[in-house]
Design a protein around this motif. Sequence first.
Motif, PDB file in Angstrom:
ATOM      1  N   UNK A 123       2.243  35.249  15.883  1.00 50.29           N
ATOM      2  CA  UNK A 123       1.461  34.069  15.496  1.00 50.29           C
ATOM      3  C   UNK A 123       2.376  33.018  14.876  1.00 50.29           C
ATOM      4  N   UNK A 124       1.842  31.836  14.702  1.00 54.34           N
ATOM      5  CA  UNK A 124       2.615  30.752  14.092  1.00 54.34           C
ATOM      6  C   UNK A 124       3.047  31.133  12.674  1.00 54.34           C
ATOM      7  N   UNK A 180      -0.735  39.662   7.433  1.00 50.31           N
ATOM      8  CA  UNK A 180      -1.378  38.484   7.999  1.00 50.31           C
ATOM      9  C   UNK A 180      -1.557  38.638   9.514  1.00 50.31           C
ATOM     10  N   UNK A 181      -0.508  39.129  10.176  1.00 47.18           N
ATOM     11  CA  UNK A 181      -0.572  39.312  11.619  1.00 47.18           C
ATOM     12  C   UNK A 181      -1.590  40.356  12.036  1.00 47.18           C
ATOM     13  N   UNK A 218       9.402  34.441   9.650  1.00 48.06           N
ATOM     14  CA  UNK A 218      10.683  34.905  10.198  1.00 48.06           C
ATOM     15  C   UNK A 218      11.754  33.825  10.049  1.00 48.06           C
ATOM     16  N   UNK A 219      11.367  32.570  10.241  1.00 48.41           N
ATOM     17  CA  UNK A 219      12.320  31.471  10.041  1.00 48.41           C
ATOM     18  C   UNK A 219      12.781  31.419   8.583  1.00 48.41           C
ATOM     19  N   UNK A 220      11.844  31.591   7.649  1.00 46.58           N
ATOM     20  CA  UNK A 220      12.206  31.618   6.222  1.00 46.58           C
ATOM     21  C   UNK A 220      13.152  32.779   5.920  1.00 46.58           C
ATOM     22  N   UNK A 221      12.876  33.930   6.531  1.00 49.48           N
ATOM     23  CA  UNK A 221      13.748  35.088   6.335  1.00 49.48           C
ATOM     24  C   UNK A 221      15.127  34.856   6.943  1.00 49.48           C
ATOM     25  N   UNK A 222      15.184  34.127   8.040  1.00 48.15           N
ATOM     26  CA  UNK A 222      16.475  33.782   8.632  1.00 48.15           C
ATOM     27  C   UNK A 222      17.290  32.913   7.682  1.00 48.15           C
ATOM     28  N   UNK A 262       7.810  41.066  11.426  1.00 47.74           N
ATOM     29  CA  UNK A 262       8.152  40.378  10.179  1.00 47.74           C
ATOM     30  C   UNK A 262       8.644  41.365   9.121  1.00 47.74           C
ATOM     31  N   UNK A 263       8.070  42.569   9.109  1.00 46.59           N
ATOM     32  CA  UNK A 263       8.566  43.591   8.182  1.00 46.59           C
ATOM     33  C   UNK A 263       9.982  43.999   8.542  1.00 46.59           C
TER      34      UNK A 263
END
Length: 224
Positions: A9-10, A146-147, A16-20, A176-177
Amino acid sequence: MLYVWEQATLEAKVIIFCLLVFSIVAWSVMIAKALQMRRAKKLNRLFNTEFRTQKRVLDVFDRRVQADGCPMFMVYQAGSLELDARLKNPEGTGRRTFVSLKGMEHVKRSLENTVAQESLKLESGLILLAIAVSGAPFLGLLGTVWGVMSTFGHIAQQGSATMAAMAPGVAAALITTVAGLLVAIPSMFGYNWLVHNLRVLTVELDNFAQELVSKMETEYLEEK
């Protein structure tokens, strides 16, 4: 992995971008601090060798030696500046032979303050690794919950609970985990290694400061 990414999902993609970004910052800090501590160790070793070849405690100071980036030298320089100021004659010519006990206490405080400042310099940036270690798994878990919530909500709307309908969404949620753990695990090892080296360097600075004070007292403290 590309299929799972496409099914995410968005919200999961944003997390994932934040984690990157977290990962890039964490690795940058680990590399920078590792190089800084490695350089500090090398310079400390070289300065300590040079210091022990001197006959008098202020010989290195009188030669106006400079060693930028060397924590041990910064401690020595601060103590020597304070001691030199206490030894100067009121007329500004030459040095007195001895310094009073009160003056030596000022030298000790100057050394203690410099040791603390150098330790803080070496420690700066480690808070970012601590944040990555503690925050990344929870951020990943948020994306997973959330997903999964979105997946079950979508299935409930469709009224179909087949494995084919559930698997893509759940897999996309779990990514995401995985991303959070991929950020946290290297950061944890790097943080522990850097903290260990920081403690070693701090102990070395403390020991050097105590040895320096002892030598200064032996040479310059006025005995009554």
